[in-house]
Design a protein around this motif. Structure first.
Motif, short mmCIF file in Angstrom:
data_model
loop_
_atom_site.label_atom_id
_atom_site.label_comp_id
_atom_site.label_asym_id
_atom_site.label_seq_id
_atom_site.Cartn_x
_atom_site.Cartn_y
_atom_site.Cartn_z
N ILE A 1 -1.06 6.96 3.86
CA ILE A 1 -1.30 8.40 3.71
C ILE A 1 -0.70 9.14 4.90
CG2 ILE A 1 -3.06 10.22 3.58
CD1 ILE A 1 -4.90 8.14 2.18
N ASP A 2 -0.93 8.61 6.10
CA ASP A 2 -0.38 9.23 7.31
C ASP A 2 1.14 9.33 7.25
OD1 ASP A 2 -2.82 9.56 8.46
OD2 ASP A 2 -2.73 7.76 9.73
N GLU A 3 1.77 8.29 6.71
CA GLU A 3 3.23 8.27 6.70
C GLU A 3 3.84 9.13 5.60
OE1 GLU A 3 4.92 4.35 6.84
OE2 GLU A 3 3.73 3.78 8.59
N LEU A 4 3.12 9.30 4.49
CA LEU A 4 3.74 9.97 3.34
C LEU A 4 3.28 11.40 3.09
CD1 LEU A 4 3.80 7.04 0.73
CD2 LEU A 4 5.72 7.94 2.05
N TRP A 5 2.11 11.75 3.62
CA TRP A 5 1.54 13.04 3.22
C TRP A 5 2.45 14.22 3.54
CZ3 TRP A 5 -1.91 13.51 -0.32
CH2 TRP A 5 -2.50 14.75 -0.55
N MET A 6 3.18 14.14 4.65
CA MET A 6 4.03 15.26 5.06
C MET A 6 5.18 15.53 4.07
SD MET A 6 6.17 13.49 8.17
CE MET A 6 5.23 12.02 8.55
N GLU B 1 -8.96 -4.37 5.66
CA GLU B 1 -7.52 -4.43 5.88
C GLU B 1 -6.75 -3.60 4.85
OE1 GLU B 1 -5.72 -5.51 8.19
OE2 GLU B 1 -3.71 -5.85 7.37
N SER B 2 -7.13 -3.73 3.57
CA SER B 2 -6.40 -2.96 2.55
C SER B 2 -6.64 -1.47 2.74
CB SER B 2 -6.76 -3.42 1.13
OG SER B 2 -8.08 -3.09 0.80
N GLN B 3 -7.86 -1.10 3.18
CA GLN B 3 -8.13 0.32 3.40
C GLN B 3 -7.33 0.85 4.60
OE1 GLN B 3 -11.95 2.17 4.76
NE2 GLN B 3 -11.75 3.26 2.81
N ARG B 4 -7.26 0.05 5.65
CA ARG B 4 -6.48 0.45 6.82
C ARG B 4 -5.02 0.72 6.41
NH1 ARG B 4 -2.94 -1.48 10.12
NH2 ARG B 4 -2.85 -3.55 9.20
N VAL C 1 -0.94 19.37 6.77
CA VAL C 1 0.01 18.97 7.82
C VAL C 1 1.30 19.75 7.65
CG1 VAL C 1 -0.90 16.62 8.06
CG2 VAL C 1 0.94 17.07 6.41
N PHE C 2 2.13 19.72 8.66
CA PHE C 2 3.44 20.36 8.55
C PHE C 2 4.24 19.66 7.46
CE2 PHE C 2 7.94 20.77 9.61
CZ PHE C 2 8.05 22.15 9.69
N THR C 3 4.84 20.47 6.60
CA THR C 3 5.54 19.91 5.45
C THR C 3 7.03 19.73 5.74
OG1 THR C 3 4.01 20.82 3.83
CG2 THR C 3 6.23 20.43 3.08
N GLN C 4 7.52 18.54 5.47
CA GLN C 4 8.96 18.28 5.60
C GLN C 4 9.64 18.64 4.29
OE1 GLN C 4 10.42 17.35 8.33
NE2 GLN C 4 8.69 16.65 9.57
N THR C 5 10.67 19.48 4.35
CA THR C 5 11.39 19.84 3.13
C THR C 5 12.89 19.70 3.35
OG1 THR C 5 11.47 22.15 3.81
CG2 THR C 5 9.63 21.52 2.41
N GLY C 6 13.64 19.94 2.31
CA GLY C 6 15.10 19.92 2.44
C GLY C 6 15.79 19.04 1.40
N ALA D 1 0.84 -1.21 0.00
CA ALA D 1 0.00 0.00 0.00
C ALA D 1 0.87 1.25 0.00
CB ALA D 1 -0.93 0.00 1.21
N LYS D 2 1.93 1.24 0.80
CA LYS D 2 2.78 2.44 0.90
C LYS D 2 3.55 2.64 -0.41
CE LYS D 2 6.20 4.65 3.88
NZ LYS D 2 7.10 4.47 5.02
N THR D 3 4.05 1.55 -0.99
CA THR D 3 4.76 1.66 -2.27
C THR D 3 3.83 2.19 -3.35
OG1 THR D 3 6.34 -0.09 -1.76
CG2 THR D 3 5.90 0.31 -4.08
N ILE D 4 2.61 1.67 -3.38
CA ILE D 4 1.62 2.11 -4.38
C ILE D 4 1.31 3.59 -4.20
CG2 ILE D 4 -0.85 1.95 -4.97
CD1 ILE D 4 0.86 -0.25 -6.18
N LEU D 5 1.08 4.00 -2.95
CA LEU D 5 0.72 5.39 -2.71
C LEU D 5 1.88 6.32 -3.09
CD1 LEU D 5 -1.51 7.32 -1.64
CD2 LEU D 5 -0.18 7.41 0.47
N ARG D 6 3.09 5.95 -2.70
CA ARG D 6 4.27 6.77 -3.05
C ARG D 6 4.36 6.93 -4.57
NH1 ARG D 6 9.48 3.83 -1.39
NH2 ARG D 6 8.90 2.72 -3.28
N GLN D 7 4.15 5.81 -5.30
CA GLN D 7 4.21 5.86 -6.76
C GLN D 7 3.12 6.76 -7.32
OE1 GLN D 7 6.74 4.34 -8.46
NE2 GLN D 7 5.97 5.70 -10.07
#
Lengths: 263, 166
Positions: free
Chosen positions: A174-179, A165-168, A229-234, A106-112
Motif C-alpha cells: 500500500i505504501d509503495e502503490l498508493w501514490m 508477515e503477509s499483513q506486513r 498522499v501526494f499524487t504522482q501523475t504524468g 502482495a504488491k502484484t495482488i494489490l496493484r491488480q
C-alpha cells in the motif's frame, strides 16, 4: 476541429490499450514464477484477458489512424503490432500504476486489485459510450474484469487478514502503490474533450465508488485505509517512471532487432 | 460461379466441420462463436465473436473457417469480429454441453455465475463428468484456457476442467 477530435479519440483509445497491455505484460512476468501452480495460471490468465482487451483497442486505434492520415507513398500502415511494438516511451499513455514493478506477490495482488476496481467502474460507464466500438469492447471486457476484481479482492483479504508477515507485506505494498492511484481519476485533455461528446466519461466520477470498494475490502482485510498522499501523475500524458523503459526494452526487443519478423 | 448457388444452410453445415482447436469435440456452431453468415454480391461474410477477449484460438479458428469455406468455391471470404452482444455460455447448444461432458469437461451451468461478484461465494454445484457425483470442489478459478476453471471430484478423486459460466 473535426480532425482535432479524431486525434483526441485516438489518444484516448491508445490510453485504454496501453493500460491493458502494460499490466498484461507485467503479470506475464510471473509466468513460471507464481507462488503456487494454480495462482501462476490465474495471474497469466488475467494477462491473457488484458492483452486481448489491448488488442481490441489497438485494432480500433489503428483503423482510425489509417482512416485519418493521408496515404503517402511508402507510408507504413498502422496496425495493432506497430502500435504495441514500435512506439517509444513518451508515446505510451498508460497510468503509472500499471508499470510499477511486480515486487512480491502482495504488491502484484494489490496493484491488480486497485486497477481491476478502477477498470470495473470505468467499463461500466464506457459500455454506454455513444461510440459503439468502445461500448462493445467495454461490454465484452467487463465480464472478464468482474472475475479479476473478485479474484484479487479475495487475495487482498487472504493476505491482509492472514499472518503477521503477509499483513506486513500488504501494508508495504500500500505504501509503495498508493501514490499512483490518484492519477486514475485525473482527466487529461483528450478525456475532457470527449466527455461532452458522450464518448468518454469524467474519470473523477469513478473515484467515489472505487474508494468505497477499496474501503470495504480493506476493512475486511484488516488493512488501514491510507491517508491522503501526494499524487504522482504524468503517465496518461506520456511522462513515465523509469520502469516503463525497461518494460519496452523487453517487450519490443524482437521487433526492434529484427523489424517485421513474424512467428 | 459455384458460390452463388450455395445457400446458407450448406455453409452452416460446412462450418460444423470447423472445430475449436482447444476443445476439439466442439465446432464453431456448437460454441456459439459464429454469429452470422451473410452472402454478399462479390464475397461471403462470416461474423464471429470471441469467447474471451484474449482467446488465442480465435486466429486459428478464423483461418480454419477460411480454409473450410474455400473448398466450397468461395474466393473472397471476409471474417468480421463482433464484440457486442458479448459471448455467453448460454449460446452453447445442449448438444454441445453433452459433447463436452462425454469429453471429460464439465459443461457450464445455465446460471450466469459471473454476475455473482460476492467474495468467497459458495460455488454452485458442478457435476463430475467422470462419475456424475455432485460432491466436487473448485481448485482454481482459472484453468488451462481462459474459458475453464479447475475442479476436483471428492468421490472419484479425479481432477477435471469445468467450462465456466460466462
Amino acid at each position: 476541429m473535426k480532425n482535432e477530435s479524431a486525434n483526441q479519440l485516438i489518444n484516448y483509445i491508445l490510453h485504454l490499450a496501453d493500460n491493458a497491455l502494460i499490466l498484461g505484460h507485467r503479470n506475464s512476468e510471473w509466468c513460471g514464477h507464481g507462488p503456487v501452480l494454480e495462482q501462476d495460471i490465474a495471474i497469466t490468465n488475467i494477462s491473457l484477458d488484458l492483452i486481448g482487451q489491448a488488442r481490441n483497442f489497438y485494432q480500433y486505434a489503428a483503423k482510425l489512424i489509417n482512416e485519418s492520415s493521408p496515404d503517402l507513398p511508402g507510408k507504413a500502415e498502422a496496425s495493432e503490432d506497430s502500435l504495441a511494438f514500435l512506439r517509444d516511451n513518451r508515446e505510451f499513455k498508460n497510468c503509472l500504476l500499471v508499470e510499477q514493478p511486480n515486487g512480491d506477490w502482495a504488491k502484484t495482488i494489490l496493484r491488480q486489485f486497485l486497477f481491476s476496481g478502477y477498470q470495473f467502474y470505468l467499463y461500466q460507464e464506457l459500455q454506454h459510450s455513444i461510440n459503439q466500438q468502445l461500448a462493445a469492447i467495454a461490454e465484452k471486457s467487463l465480464k472478464e474484469v468482474t472475475y479479476h476484481l473478485r479474484w484479487s479482492s479475495e487475495w487482498v483479504i487472504r493476505l491482509g487478514d492472514g499472518t503477521a508477515e503477509s499483513q506486513r507485506r500488504m501494508i508495504n505494498a500500500i505504501d509503495e502503490l498508493w501514490m499512483y492511484t490518484g492519477e486514475l481519476f485525473s482527466n487529461t485533455e483528450y478525456e475532457l474533450s470527449l466527455i461532452d461528446l458522450g464518448i468518454a466519461f469524467d474519470s473523477g466520477g469513478l473515484q467515489p465508488p472505487w474508494e468505497e470498494k477499496i474501503k470495504e475490502i480493506f476493512a475486511e482485510a484488516t488493512l488501514p485505509y491510507p491517508e491522503k498522499v501526494f499524487t504522482q501523475t504524468g503517465g496518461k500524458d506520456g511522462t513515465h517512471t523509469e520502469h516503463l523503459g525497461y518494460i519496452l526494452a523487453d517487450l519490443q526487443f524482437m521487433q526492434r532487432a529484427y523489424p517485421g519478423s513474424e512467428w | 460461379m459455384i458460390s452463388h448457388q450455395i445457400d446458407k444452410e450448406t455453409i452452416y453445415s460446412y462450418l460444423e466441420e470447423v472445430k475449436d482447436p482447444e476443445v476439439p469435440v466442439l465446432n464453431v456452431i456448437d460454441m456459439g462463436i459464429v454469429r452470422d453468415v451473410v452472402l454478399r454480391d462479390d464475397y461471403l461474410e462470416i461474423v464471429i465473436t470471441p469467447t474471451y477477449s484474449g482467446c488465442p484460438a480465435m486466429d486459428v479458428i478464423s483461418m480454419n473457417i477460411r480454409i473450410m469455406l474455400s473448398t466450397l468455391g468461395f474466393k473472397k471470404i471476409k471474417i468480421t469480429q463482433a464484440l457486442s452482444p458479448a459471448w455467453t455460455t448460454d449460446w452453447m447448444s445442449e448438444e454441445a454441453k453433452r459433447k463436452l461432458k462425454n469429453y471429460g469437461i464439465a459443461p457450464p451451468n445455465p446460471k450466469q455465475q459471473v454476475c455473482n461478484d460476492k467474495l468467497f461465494a459458495a460455488d454452485e454445484a458442478v457435476q463430475c463428468p467422470q462419475c456424475d457425483s455432485w460432491h466436487t470442489h473448485r481448485v482454481s478459478e482459472f484453468g488451462s484456457t481462459p474459458c475453464k476453471a479447475l475442479y476436483a471430484c471428492d468421490d472419484c478423486k479425479e481432477p477435471f476442467d469445468y467450462f465456466k459460466c460466462h
